[in-house]
Design an enzyme around this catalytic site. Structure first.
Site, mmCIF file in Angstrom:
data_model
loop_
_atom_site.group_PDB
_atom_site.id
_atom_site.type_symbol
_atom_site.label_atom_id
_atom_site.label_comp_id
_atom_site.label_asym_id
_atom_site.label_seq_id
_atom_site.Cartn_x
_atom_site.Cartn_y
_atom_site.Cartn_z
ATOM 1 N N SER A 118 0.801 -1.222 0.000
ATOM 2 C CA SER A 118 0.000 0.000 0.000
ATOM 3 C C SER A 118 0.838 1.279 0.000
ATOM 4 O O SER A 118 0.486 2.244 -0.693
ATOM 5 C CB SER A 118 -0.954 -0.001 1.194
ATOM 6 N N GLY A 146 -4.240 -11.259 -8.341
ATOM 7 C CA GLY A 146 -5.027 -10.174 -7.773
ATOM 8 C C GLY A 146 -4.351 -8.831 -7.674
ATOM 9 O O GLY A 146 -4.834 -7.963 -6.939
ATOM 10 N N LYS A 188 -10.588 -5.623 9.591
ATOM 11 C CA LYS A 188 -11.724 -5.094 8.835
ATOM 12 C C LYS A 188 -13.030 -5.168 9.620
ATOM 13 O O LYS A 188 -13.927 -4.356 9.413
ATOM 14 C CB LYS A 188 -11.842 -5.820 7.494
ATOM 15 N N TYR A 210 -2.046 -11.897 -4.523
ATOM 16 C CA TYR A 210 -1.014 -11.174 -5.268
ATOM 17 C C TYR A 210 0.382 -11.506 -4.755
ATOM 18 O O TYR A 210 1.360 -10.861 -5.120
ATOM 19 C CB TYR A 210 -1.264 -9.654 -5.254
#
Length: 275
Positions: A16, A234, A64, A213
């Site tokens: 990220s 992904g 999450k 990924y």
């Protein structure tokens, strides 16, 4: 300086920062974006300790669910999935979004699967829920969910009904599976997979869209390619969900395109592929 972070446990592997910083450099924003290792137990205390320099957070596993609980408002994708991967921090509290579903939908559409008639999801966890919402967004009306434990897919049956989709569940040990335009695998990359089950899934044809990924190729991708099928990983999902997060952090709305968005997207893509 405006600050952003990605939280999770583990977190050292996260791409990220490369993605997000490439976007802000392209937009001319001198913002910071760092990693922080945070678990579910310490989440509330860490969130409460942030000062006004923090604009938002990206959340990965296992946060999450606790991020969903912490949000004072949630977008539709978050409400449908019960999962928040993005928090926009504001004076009235954190506002929650789920950009995973949109990331899958955008990447599939980019690959020409913008209206799949039939689809399959392998797995029944949180990512499978986002995948089902994404497929519904693209117009799929028939979805087969394949799970090691079919009882774990009960929430997906309920969600499919809410979305107006016909969802059927099959055990991973089934003798055969339906054919489909696309199979979305949400299994962890290192998860063992019975070679017989992999071959039976691959026999259904269509594109294999594996959200992994890392750990590439997966066992399922190898089975797909051995039959001459197309399997993709992904990274595109990661890219597109991050772009939607950038929209949230800059404009407060995942539906509002960025200025010169194509150039931003290409800068983000280059940051993780080296192209």
């Amino acid at each position: 300086m405006t600050r952003l972070e990605v939280w999770g446990d583990p977190i050292a592997h996260s791409r990220s920062p490369q993605l997000q910083l490439a976007a802000y450099r392209t937009l001319g924003l001198d913002w910071s974006y760092e990693r922080r290792r945070v678990d579910e137990v310490s989440f509330d205390a860490q969130l409460g300790s942030l000062d006004d320099s923090f604009r938002g957070l990206s959340l990965t596993m296992p946060l999450k669910g606790v991020a969903f609980a912490a949000a004072v408002t949630r977008d539709r994708a978050a409400e449908l999935t019960g999962s928040v991967n993005t928090l926009l921090l504001a004076a009235d509290g954190p506002h929650g979004f789920n950009t995973d579903a949109g990331g899958i939908a955008r990447d599939l559409a980019e690959r020409g699967l913008d209206t799949p008639a039939t689809a399959r999801i392998v797995g029944a966890g949180a990512t499978a829920t986002s995948a089902l919402v994404a497929l519904g967004e693209l117009g799929a009306r028939e979805v087969e969910v394949v799970a090691r434990r079919p009882e774990a897919a009960a929430s997906l049956l309920d969600l499919g009904e809410r979305l107006g989709m016909r969802v059927a569940v099959a055990p991973l040990s089934a003798d055969a599976f339906r054919s489909s335009d696309v199979t979305v695998s949400t299994l962890p990359g290192e998860a063992p997979l019975d070679p017989v089950a992999a071959e039976r899934l691959a026999a259904g044809g269509g594109l294999l869209y594996d959200v992994v990924y890392g750990h590439w190729p997966t066992a399922l991708a190898r089975a797909w390619e051995s039959r001459g099928g197309e399997a993709v990983w992904g990274l595109g999902m990661l890219l597109h969900q991050a772009l939607l997060q950038v929209r949230v952090f800059t404009a407060g709305d995942p539906a509002r395109p960025l200025p010169d968005e194509e150039r931003v997207l290409e800068a983000m893509r280059a940051a993780v592929t080296g192209d």
